[in-house]
Design a protein around this motif. Structure first.
Motif, mmCIF file in Angstrom:
data_model
loop_
_atom_site.group_PDB
_atom_site.id
_atom_site.type_symbol
_atom_site.label_atom_id
_atom_site.label_comp_id
_atom_site.label_asym_id
_atom_site.label_seq_id
_atom_site.Cartn_x
_atom_site.Cartn_y
_atom_site.Cartn_z
ATOM 1 N N THR A 99 20.203 13.348 -71.945
ATOM 2 C CA THR A 99 21.003 14.424 -72.533
ATOM 3 C C THR A 99 22.220 14.677 -71.646
ATOM 4 N N ILE A 100 23.030 15.632 -72.044
ATOM 5 C CA ILE A 100 24.245 15.966 -71.299
ATOM 6 C C ILE A 100 24.176 17.430 -70.884
ATOM 7 N N THR A 101 24.472 17.707 -69.595
ATOM 8 C CA THR A 101 24.473 19.091 -69.128
ATOM 9 C C THR A 101 25.724 19.806 -69.627
ATOM 10 N N ALA A 102 25.770 21.110 -69.390
ATOM 11 C CA ALA A 102 26.906 21.918 -69.841
ATOM 12 C C ALA A 102 28.226 21.455 -69.237
ATOM 13 N N ASN A 103 28.157 20.886 -68.019
ATOM 14 C CA ASN A 103 29.403 20.417 -67.404
ATOM 15 C C ASN A 103 29.605 18.910 -67.582
ATOM 16 N N GLY A 104 28.909 18.310 -68.575
ATOM 17 C CA GLY A 104 29.205 16.951 -68.972
ATOM 18 C C GLY A 104 28.535 15.838 -68.196
ATOM 19 N N VAL A 105 27.478 16.142 -67.446
ATOM 20 C CA VAL A 105 26.796 15.120 -66.652
ATOM 21 C C VAL A 105 25.619 14.555 -67.453
ATOM 22 N N PRO A 106 25.557 13.223 -67.668
ATOM 23 C CA PRO A 106 24.399 12.638 -68.354
ATOM 24 C C PRO A 106 23.172 12.681 -67.443
ATOM 25 N N VAL A 107 22.054 13.193 -67.967
ATOM 26 C CA VAL A 107 20.846 13.376 -67.164
ATOM 27 C C VAL A 107 19.615 12.915 -67.942
ATOM 28 N N ILE A 108 18.549 12.613 -67.195
ATOM 29 C CA ILE A 108 17.272 12.193 -67.772
ATOM 30 C C ILE A 108 16.324 13.384 -67.769
ATOM 31 N N LYS A 109 15.729 13.673 -68.908
ATOM 32 C CA LYS A 109 14.785 14.789 -69.022
ATOM 33 C C LYS A 109 13.431 14.372 -68.475
ATOM 34 N N THR A 110 12.906 15.118 -67.503
ATOM 35 C CA THR A 110 11.625 14.763 -66.890
ATOM 36 C C THR A 110 10.437 15.380 -67.616
ATOM 37 N N GLY A 111 10.675 16.448 -68.398
ATOM 38 C CA GLY A 111 9.564 17.157 -69.027
ATOM 39 C C GLY A 111 8.818 18.069 -68.064
ATOM 40 N N THR A 112 9.315 18.191 -66.835
ATOM 41 C CA THR A 112 8.712 19.072 -65.835
ATOM 42 C C THR A 112 9.531 20.351 -65.748
ATOM 43 N N PHE A 113 8.900 21.499 -65.992
ATOM 44 C CA PHE A 113 9.578 22.788 -65.940
ATOM 45 C C PHE A 113 9.091 23.571 -64.719
ATOM 46 N N VAL A 114 10.032 24.207 -64.036
ATOM 47 C CA VAL A 114 9.689 24.931 -62.810
ATOM 48 C C VAL A 114 10.224 26.354 -62.880
ATOM 49 N N LYS A 115 9.661 27.211 -62.029
ATOM 50 C CA LYS A 115 10.071 28.604 -61.898
ATOM 51 C C LYS A 115 10.770 28.823 -60.558
ATOM 52 N N VAL A 116 11.513 29.897 -60.464
ATOM 53 C CA VAL A 116 12.158 30.262 -59.201
ATOM 54 C C VAL A 116 11.095 30.385 -58.113
ATOM 55 N N GLY A 117 11.365 29.746 -56.962
ATOM 56 C CA GLY A 117 10.443 29.817 -55.831
ATOM 57 C C GLY A 117 9.337 28.788 -55.863
ATOM 58 N N GLU A 118 9.269 27.964 -56.926
ATOM 59 C CA GLU A 118 8.206 26.968 -57.028
ATOM 60 C C GLU A 118 8.617 25.685 -56.308
ATOM 61 N N LYS A 119 7.718 25.167 -55.477
ATOM 62 C CA LYS A 119 7.956 23.895 -54.798
ATOM 63 C C LYS A 119 7.722 22.774 -55.799
ATOM 64 N N PHE A 120 8.750 21.991 -56.076
ATOM 65 C CA PHE A 120 8.645 20.991 -57.139
ATOM 66 C C PHE A 120 8.788 19.556 -56.640
ATOM 67 N N LEU A 121 9.163 19.378 -55.380
ATOM 68 C CA LEU A 121 9.332 18.025 -54.843
ATOM 69 C C LEU A 121 8.959 18.030 -53.372
ATOM 70 N N ASN A 122 7.978 17.208 -53.017
ATOM 71 C CA ASN A 122 7.443 17.180 -51.667
ATOM 72 C C ASN A 122 7.136 15.721 -51.334
ATOM 73 N N PHE A 123 7.849 15.147 -50.365
ATOM 74 C CA PHE A 123 7.623 13.736 -50.054
ATOM 75 C C PHE A 123 7.871 13.471 -48.577
ATOM 76 N N LYS A 124 7.455 12.299 -48.132
ATOM 77 C CA LYS A 124 7.668 11.897 -46.742
ATOM 78 C C LYS A 124 8.396 10.559 -46.711
ATOM 79 N N ILE A 125 9.187 10.379 -45.681
ATOM 80 C CA ILE A 125 9.947 9.148 -45.486
ATOM 81 C C ILE A 125 9.485 8.509 -44.182
ATOM 82 N N PHE A 126 9.157 7.220 -44.260
ATOM 83 C CA PHE A 126 8.707 6.487 -43.091
ATOM 84 C C PHE A 126 9.862 5.678 -42.514
ATOM 85 N N ILE A 127 9.944 5.680 -41.197
ATOM 86 C CA ILE A 127 11.011 4.973 -40.497
ATOM 87 C C ILE A 127 10.913 3.470 -40.731
ATOM 88 N N GLY A 128 12.054 2.768 -40.645
ATOM 89 C CA GLY A 128 12.054 1.316 -40.737
ATOM 90 C C GLY A 128 11.366 0.690 -39.534
#
Length: 410
Positions: free
Chosen positions: A228-257
């Motif tokens: 879809t397209i956002t209000a400011n014209g950016v094409p985006v992919i809909k994830t189907g995941t809805f979040v609320k204010v203050g909700e942690k929605f992305l948590n990951f770790k990165i391992f060094i090379g």
């Protein structure tokens, strides 16, 4: 900055120049061309500076440049650098000198899964203090958590154009029509995180490389009307995941090379062998702009060898290539261990491209280099040949992190 005494200037400059050399060796292959040029100009001006005032001025410029391009090397911080210090001390204590052994940090995933650049893992539950401490020390993990300041659906921009700051890469997400920025380490690719977190079925497509998974994912999103397209014209992919204010929605770790020890001494007495994981300088490779960087790839062919890729298999002198079990894994397509076969080319052909969709004979004095991760490796198929004289050494030992790859280099 201001130095009271000349010896303070000399001491500070010497320390900063040491960092500059380390950054060039470990990260030079992923510099932007403008960053490489800026660093070269600053170092040249420092060498020719004829007054304390000029040296102070270029000191500040060099420091600012290194803060932008230095990644985890400059400024030094965290447990990973402490482990590196311990490793170097152990090497010195054991009597091993730089003439024989050189540490090399893997910057990208072109040799994945044999050697890792930065890799990631989504945390679907909150890791505790002990777990975090363990993974930081043994695996060089860093943890990233993002909390939503808005209500709405999580939307992923179709084109992930990262923005660079002096110390990080900034990616974008949308919560509804509200833009959210995600700060991650420089040179990290976040697409794998998005798939694992929001589209696990695509992330788990073990019969495809990551690039193949992402390509199928984008095509399916287009077919299924998930873009879809956002209000400011950016094409985006809909994830189907809805979040609320203050909700942690992305948590990951990165391992060094991976940090790999390179045997610089071996090739003084024997020629590089097909199948060797080898490190080389790039300053005489026009396809890499003759920049003085260091790469690690797998040696696929030497002078006189005929190479060709056909139906995912790599042939040398009309026979399926041998010399490394990694060749076997790729040629037999070992999906379980993430070896997906060979591609004859890297994509768009360039002036220096040497594709393998037909026989190519390696000329005298050169080597042909390939990455183990054929679908995500910029190698001789794209930038040409490696001069034999610029070969530094053979990967000897994966020293850190203490993962399943720790030990003798494959």
């Amino acid at each position: 900055m201001f130095f009271k005494k000349k010896n303070q200037i000399d001491k500070a400059l010497a320390e900063l120049l040491t960092f500059a050399e380390k950054v060039k060796k470990y990260r030079g292959d992923i510099f932007a061309e403008s960053d490489e040029e800026e660093l070269t100009v600053i170092l040249s001006n420092l060498k020719s500076a004829d007054s304390d005032e000029r040296r102070e001025r270029y000191y500040d410029r060099l420091r600012n440049c290194l803060q932008r391009v230095g990644g985890n090397i400059f400024p030094k911080k965290g447990i990973v650098e402490l482990v590196e210090l311990i490793v170097v001390a152990a090497i010195l204590a054991g009597g091993i000198r730089a003439f024989f052994i050189q540490p090399f940090k893997i910057p990208t995933n072109s040799m994945f899964p044999t050697y890792n650049g930065m890799t990631s893992e989504v945390c679907f539950s909150e890791p505790g203090f002990i777990e975090k401490s363990f993974e930081r020390f043994f695996y060089g993990a860093s943890f990233y958590e993002f909390t939503s300041p808005f209500d709405g659906e999580v939307l992923i921009p179709l084109n992930q154009d990262r923005k660079r700051t002096h110390s990080s890469d900034v990616f974008e997400l949308f919560i509804g029509n509200n833009q959210l920025q995600l700060n991650c380490p420089r040179d990290f690719s976040i697409e794998n995180v998005f798939l694992e977190r929001f589209f696990p079925d695509y992330y788990c497509m073990t019969d495809r490389s990551f690039r193949g998974r992402w390509s199928v994912f984008i095509n399916d999103m287009r077919k299924n009307g998930k873009i879809t397209i956002t209000a400011n014209g950016v094409p985006v992919i809909k994830t189907g995941t809805f979040v609320k204010v203050g909700e942690k929605f992305l948590n990951f770790k990165i391992f060094i090379g991976d940090m790999v020890l390179v045997n610089k001494f071996l090739y003084n007495f024997s020629k590089p062998s097909v199948g060797d994981p080898f490190v080389f300088r790039t300053n005489n490779i026009p396809g890499l702009n003759n920049a003085e960087l260091y790469y690690i790839k797998r040696l696929a062919g030497t002078s006189g060898d005929r190479l060709r890729v056909s139906t995912g298999k790599l042939y040398r002198n009309d026979e399926i290539i041998s010399g490394s079990k990694i060749f076997d894994k790729n040629n037999n397509i070992d999906y379980e261990n993430s070896y997906y076969g060979y591609l004859p080319e890297i994509g768009s052909a360039g002036v220096y491209s040497l594709p393998l969709n037909k026989d190519y004979t390696v000329p005298d004095g050169y080597c042909y280099a390939l990455g183990d991760n054929s679908s995500n490796s910029y190698d001789s198929r794209g930038w040409g040949l490696v001069p034999v004289d610029d070969v530094v050494g053979k990967a000897l030992f994966v020293l850190y992190p203490l993962s399943k790859r720790w030990g003798i280099a494959e």
